[in-house]
Write a protein that holds these residues in place. Structure first.
Motif, PDB file in Angstrom:
ATOM      1  N   GLU A 262       0.812  -1.218   0.000  1.00 56.23           N
ATOM      2  CA  GLU A 262       0.000   0.000   0.000  1.00 56.23           C
ATOM      3  C   GLU A 262       0.846   1.269   0.000  1.00 56.23           C
ATOM      4  OE1 GLU A 262      -2.652  -3.228   1.709  1.00 56.23           O
ATOM      5  OE2 GLU A 262      -0.536  -2.621   1.937  1.00 56.23           O
TER       6      GLU A 262
ATOM      7  N   THR B  19      -7.020   1.808  -1.086  1.00 52.38           N
ATOM      8  CA  THR B  19      -6.622   0.601  -0.359  1.00 52.38           C
ATOM      9  C   THR B  19      -7.864   0.006   0.291  1.00 52.38           C
ATOM     10  OG1 THR B  19      -6.249   1.566   1.841  1.00 52.38           O
ATOM     11  CG2 THR B  19      -4.439   1.741   0.252  1.00 52.38           C
ATOM     12  N   THR B  20      -7.706  -1.192   0.789  1.00 48.28           N
ATOM     13  CA  THR B  20      -8.786  -1.795   1.555  1.00 48.28           C
ATOM     14  C   THR B  20      -8.719  -1.285   3.001  1.00 48.28           C
ATOM     15  OG1 THR B  20      -9.921  -3.885   1.987  1.00 48.28           O
ATOM     16  CG2 THR B  20      -7.526  -3.876   2.292  1.00 48.28           C
TER      17      THR B  20
ATOM     18  N   GLY C 215      -4.815  -2.399   5.308  1.00 47.31           N
ATOM     19  CA  GLY C 215      -4.612  -1.610   4.101  1.00 47.31           C
ATOM     20  C   GLY C 215      -4.421  -0.143   4.416  1.00 47.31           C
TER      21      GLY C 215
END
Length: 544
Positions: A48, A70-71, A75
């Motif tokens: 990330e 990002t998650t 993340g």
């Protein structure tokens, strides 16, 4: 239409064409729709931090907002070092992060995103209502542009899956604040002072780059006979002007320090004038008069300072207009400065270290400056070596230099360089990175290869954490924990599909030149450098 689809269309509405990121369950629907259904450009990284750094490098070179995603949970936490770097650099950037659904509270990836962004001092817009999703995205992008800094958009997965109601959604207006405008009396006083100066100097910073006022500044300088210099983040602003001394202060040459140090009037435009630029307040001689232009009014104050708050392009345009009206054309500082500038070579400021099978990093960077294409973008990671590209690598303009030193973290350079290369494919992008920085971000060397980004990665490899090694030596402490066995980056690079070459001697430059002629993708240069050279900037920063 689902909310995640509306988010993608909102990006298009704001002319976003490229997104960087790392896919997870919190953003996979958005990314699939963006790159698949809408056929828009997406670059996926292996970490990330590289995704955010790519958006950062892209924004710095393109001048537009960088967009990344990002998650949730890890993340977000993985992205923080790169995000804080962007915040400190005041990079316009939108980070869209997934978040767990309301019914997933307490799941492993559930963490307080608001607290994390608050600690990073980055505003976070919450996507809560599908009726405002479109305007939330547009508002976040406009806020990033207007505030010159990163903005977060938090996207819970359950909200992303809801239906978007288009007619309830109106994008907000975000006013761009440029600070107070300078009044006519201040412009007149500044021009009077510049016209009376015997040794005027103009220092431009990132604010001047962002304002696009290089040509106007050059006109002002040419009319009053000024010498030009820049802050670190303004490097390249004056291009190859014959009376530019490059970066000034602790990262500049001894010659630039001497010339700027003798100035009697200094016009500072869009430069923060921090300790490195001012050499801890010792750059300018006592009694030198200062004129300061900045969008942050507080930066333009001080004893004896003529304050010109406002947008750099407007203020410098007013100065140029006044000088034209007066038909000013003076030699100023230039005849005297030319005596020092004429025939100057950077090699004259140091004694080259001669050591078996390793190179003097300073001499190597100077030779690379002469070897690599002139139309280039130079990116440097943080580390002991970073001052050498600053001092010795020329760039054609202020958008062609990216320095990732803002937060002092190593390892972000490879992401920044990829983003810079995507932003300006017409330039040859060159990354300078240490062995420690590349090992920290090694996974994304595969990203460079996967997208065949034509990046020259120069690894200044001293098999050490160079800064820590030199600080330990300064403090007369054991250096054992700062040194490592040599890493063969040539073999590693070839293993992931990159071309590579190792440099140990001056004669090895012929190998590099041959590779550059036939270069059709990434090239890794494993340059073995001496540990005997201590950077002047580090000595200044850490010797008390």
């Amino acid at each position: 239409m689902k909310v995640y689809e509306a988010i993608a269309h909102a990006l298009q509405e704001e002319s976003v064409s490229t997104v960087f990121g790392l896919m997870g369950d919190g953003n996979l629907r958005l990314l699939t729709y963006w790159s698949g259904d809408l056929e828009q450009r997406y670059y996926g990284t292996r970490h990330e931090s590289a995704a955010i750094a790519m958006a950062d490098g892209y924004a710095r070179v393109s001048g537009d907002v960088g967009v990344c995603t990002t998650t949730q949970g890890p993340g977000v936490t993985n992205a923080m070092t790169a995000l804080v770097t962007a915040r400190k650099a005041r990079t316009p950037l939108l980070l869209m992060v997934g978040d767990v659904a309301s019914f997933q509270q307490g799941w492993p990836q559930d963490v307080d995103h608001e607290a994390i962004f608050r600690a990073a001092e980055v505003p976070l817009i919450q996507l809560r209502d599908p009726a405002t999703a479109f305007s939330d995205v547009i508002g976040a992008l406009r806020l990033a542009r207007s505030s010159r800094g990163p903005v977060g958009l938090n996207m819970p997965v359950d909200v992303q899956e809801m239906e978007w109601i288009a007619w309830n959604d109106e994008p907000p207006e975000v006013a761009l604040t440029l600070g107070n405008s300078s009044d006519a009396a201040a412009i007149t006083a500044a021009v009077d002072l510049l016209c009376s100066a015997k040794r005027p100097v103009i220092i431009g910073g990132r604010g001047a780059v962002e304002a696009g006022c290089a040509e106007l500044l050059i006109e002002v300088g040419d009319r009053v006979g000024a010498v030009f210099g820049t802050s670190l983040r303004g490097k390249g602003l004056f291009g190859e002007h014959p009376f530019s001394v490059g970066v000034v202060g602790g990262l500049g040459s001894n010659l630039s320090a001497t010339i700027v140090g003798e100035a009697d009037v200094v016009l500072v435009v869009g430069a923060g004038m921090n300790d490195f630029t001012t050499m801890r307040g010792n750059l300018l001689r006592p009694g030198a008069r200062v004129v300061r232009c900045d969008v942050v009014p507080e930066r333009t104050t001080g004893d004896g300072v003529i304050s010109l708050p406002g947008d750099a392009a407007e203020v410098v345009g007013a100065l140029a207009s006044e000088l034209r009206a007066r038909s000013v054309q003076r030699e100023g500082y230039r005849p005297r400065a030319n005596e020092s500038l004429e025939g100057f070579t950077p090699e004259s400021e140091f004694v080259k270290v001669e050591e078996l099978d390793v190179l003097d990093a300073r001499s190597l960077v100077i030779e690379l400056d002469r070897t690599l294409p002139v139309q280039r973008t130079v990116v440097t990671d943080a580390g002991h070596f970073f001052g050498y590209p600053v001092a010795y690598m020329r760039v054609p303009d202020g958008r062609s230099f990216v320095c990732g030193i803002d937060f002092g973290s190593i390892g972000l350079g490879i992401g920044m360089a990829m983003g810079a290369a995507v932003a300006n494919p017409e330039h040859q992008t060159v990354l300078f990175i240490g062995d420690g920085g590349l090992l920290m971000s090694l996974g994304d060397l595969e990203t460079v290869v996967r997208y065949q980004i034509p990046l020259v990665v120069v690894v200044l490899n001293d098999a050490a954490y160079g800064s820590e090694l030199q600080i330990l030596r300064l403090f007369e402490l054991s250096e054992d924990l700062s040194v490592f066995p040599d890493t063969d980056f040539t073999t590693i690079a070839r293993a992931v599909g990159s071309r590579a070459v190792t440099l140990r001697t001056d004669d090895d430059m012929a190998l590099l030149k041959a590779e550059l002629i036939s270069m059709d993708g990434p090239l890794v240069v494993d340059a073995k450098i001496s540990r005997a050279v201590r950077a002047a900037w580090l000595e200044e920063a850490f010797r008390h």
